[in-house]
Design a protein around this motif. Structure first.
Motif, mmCIF file in Angstrom:
data_model
loop_
_atom_site.group_PDB
_atom_site.id
_atom_site.type_symbol
_atom_site.label_atom_id
_atom_site.label_comp_id
_atom_site.label_asym_id
_atom_site.label_seq_id
_atom_site.Cartn_x
_atom_site.Cartn_y
_atom_site.Cartn_z
ATOM 1 N N MET A 213 0.814 -1.200 0.000
ATOM 2 C CA MET A 213 0.000 0.000 0.000
ATOM 3 C C MET A 213 0.856 1.261 0.000
ATOM 4 N N THR B 114 -3.530 3.518 -3.917
ATOM 5 C CA THR B 114 -4.908 3.603 -4.413
ATOM 6 C C THR B 114 -5.547 2.230 -4.625
ATOM 7 N N GLY C 59 -10.358 0.332 -2.410
ATOM 8 C CA GLY C 59 -9.358 1.309 -2.822
ATOM 9 C C GLY C 59 -9.965 2.414 -3.668
#
Length: 262
Positions: A58, A63, A76
């Motif tokens: 991440m 995203t 996300g």
């Protein structure tokens, strides 16, 4: 290893988590373990490995969505991409000091697995694949086995433990399969079972009652190694139904018929 930026990020995360797990594996008797259910344990090592992987993935792709065994699902900003992670597949082996467990990381794009890593830290075997680019173990290309006769083939499965409802069906599968093959193995890690099919070590694998994070990376490995994957029931999606069947090109159909009782 030559791969995409995403694959390189996945490999880096798997190796980093693997180093943490190996350290704890050497002191397995001292691990703090809490029961998550019958025969299903979660350890400090497991949670720490997922934290490491999540931070790496991440951090590099903030995203993307996330689905992890320990931390669940997070949507996300990019709805088309999702990491699917099992930080320690083979937890029971790990807890018993058996060196057969793995880190599994898959990247899903628009509902399809496009990159996969299954890392066995105890043996330092990194299985990896990208859609359309083949399957590899460390620096070597891997392929499914070339065996063509059931009686010469070895298959893998997961025999349900405790009170799991899939036990009767699995016992019936074994009763049909054992007389017509060379053997069945139960080694306790779905991710590695699929990786071993991809590498030609097993000729096929099936199991019911497993989760998406157990199989996501392994499914792509088998496909990119020239094998076939499907569900135990014809027409089902293995990721949705949690029941998977995989094999080499020659044996997939006869193997599937035995398991399905056709």
């Amino acid at each position: 290893m030559q791969g995409s930026a995403n694959l390189n990020l996945m490999i880096k995360a798997a190796r980093k988590a693997g180093r943490s797990l190996v350290k704890d594996f050497r002191e397995v008797e001292n691990l703090q373990v809490s029961a998550k259910g019958p025969g299903d344990f979660v350890t400090k090592a497991d949670r720490e490995a997922e934290r490491i992987i999540r931070d790496e993935l991440m951090g590099g792709r903030p995203t993307y969505g996330w689905l992890g065994e320990e931390t669940g699902e997070t949507a996300g900003q990019d709805p088309t991409r999702r990491w699917i992670v099992d930080p320690l597949d083979g937890t029971t082996n790990f807890l018993h000091g058996l060196p057969h467990w793995a880190v599994s990381i898959a990247l899903e794009h628009k509902g399809e697995i496009v990159s996969a890593v299954v890392y066995d830290p105890a043996k330092d075997e990194m299985f990896w694949a990208e859609k359309g680019a083949g399957a590899w173990m460390n620096e070597s290309r891997i392929r499914v086995s070339g065996r063509r006769h059931m009686i010469e083939a070895i298959f893998a499965t997961g025999v349900p433990f405790g009170g799991r409802g899939t036990l009767p069906a699995t016992l019936q599968d074994l009763a049909r399969l054992m007389p017509v093959c060379a053997g069945v193995r139960r080694w306790g890690s779905a991710a590695l079972d699929l990786a071993y099919v991809a590498a030609g070590r097993y000729d096929g694998y099936w199991e019911r009652g497993i989760q998406a994070w157990d199989m996501a990376a392994g499914l792509l490995l088998v496909r990119e190694a020239g094998g076939f994957v499907g569900a135990v029931r014809t027409g089902d999606d293995p990721m949705e139904k949690g029941a998977v069947l995989a094999g080499n090109g020659a044996l997939y159909e006869p193997f599937a018929k035995v398991i399905r009782g056709e």
